[in-house]
Design an enzyme around this catalytic site. Structure first.
Site, PDB file in Angstrom:
ATOM      1  N   ASP A   1      37.070  37.575  48.371  1.00  0.00           N
ATOM      2  CA  ASP A   1      36.186  38.124  47.341  1.00  0.00           C
ATOM      3  C   ASP A   1      36.622  39.556  47.069  1.00  0.00           C
ATOM      4  OD1 ASP A   1      34.549  35.836  47.102  1.00  0.00           O
ATOM      5  OD2 ASP A   1      33.330  36.466  48.808  1.00  0.00           O
TER       6      ASP A   1
ATOM      7  N   ASP B   1      34.033  32.029  41.879  1.00  0.00           N
ATOM      8  CA  ASP B   1      32.572  32.129  41.906  1.00  0.00           C
ATOM      9  C   ASP B   1      32.011  32.316  40.494  1.00  0.00           C
ATOM     10  OD1 ASP B   1      32.719  32.027  44.704  1.00  0.00           O
ATOM     11  OD2 ASP B   1      32.730  34.218  44.881  1.00  0.00           O
TER      12      ASP B   1
END
Length: 172
Positions: A124, A138
């Protein structure tokens, strides 16, 4: 239009959208890994690029359950592929492609960025500083789910209108 050509068109859209998102997701994650190891990069306002990893589920929950999350992602991927022919609108199939591409992008991290099945961590790097850190996969999942809900609602609404309209015509 022939039913088989409609199915082929849906398949083409689904796999192209998911493939493009998967490729962009993996490219941006590779860039993040190579360029953010020295610390965050401030971009604009609260947006920054900050390297983080997630071995759990959404928003860092269920840490350590990577193998199970991987199995769930595989099952969802198969369900999405099978669902494509039930969606009437092209936008709905694009939505499925975004969800599939996102699921496969994070699944690829779990498979290839670790020491065994599901042991890898999802990379991330997009940090708004008021929301959990996320990645393109995401974002694709969130946008895909939101737009799919809209298209399914619209399809259901139009289906109900068509049935009631047909019933009124048969009564006349």
């Amino acid at each position: 239009m022939e039913a088989s050509s409609i199915k082929r068109g849906r398949t083409f859209i689904l796999f192209n959208v998911s493939s493009v998102l998967l490729a962009l997701d993996q490219l941006t994650k590779s860039l993040a890994l190579s360029r953010l190891e020295d610390g965050p990069v401030e971009v604009f306002w609260t947006l920054r690029f900050f390297l983080a990893s997630n071995t759990g589920f959404a928003f860092g929950t269920a840490k350590g359950y990577g193998p199970w999350v991987g199995v769930v992602a595989l099952v969802i991927s198969v369900m999405l592929i099978r669902m494509k022919n039930r969606i009437e609108a092209t936008g709905g199939v694009i939505s499925l492609g975004l969800i599939l591409g996102g699921a496969l992008g994070n699944l690829a991290d779990r498979i290839f960025r670790g020491d065994g099945w599901g042991q890898g961590a999802v990379v991330d790097f997009i940090d708004l500083q008021f929301w959990p850190i996320f990645n393109l996969a995401d974002a694709g999942i969130v946008v895909g789910v939101g737009s799919l809900v809209y298209y399914l609602w619209k399809q259901d609404k139009n289906g109900l209108k068509a049935k009631s309209f047909g019933a009124r015509n048969s009564d006349a």
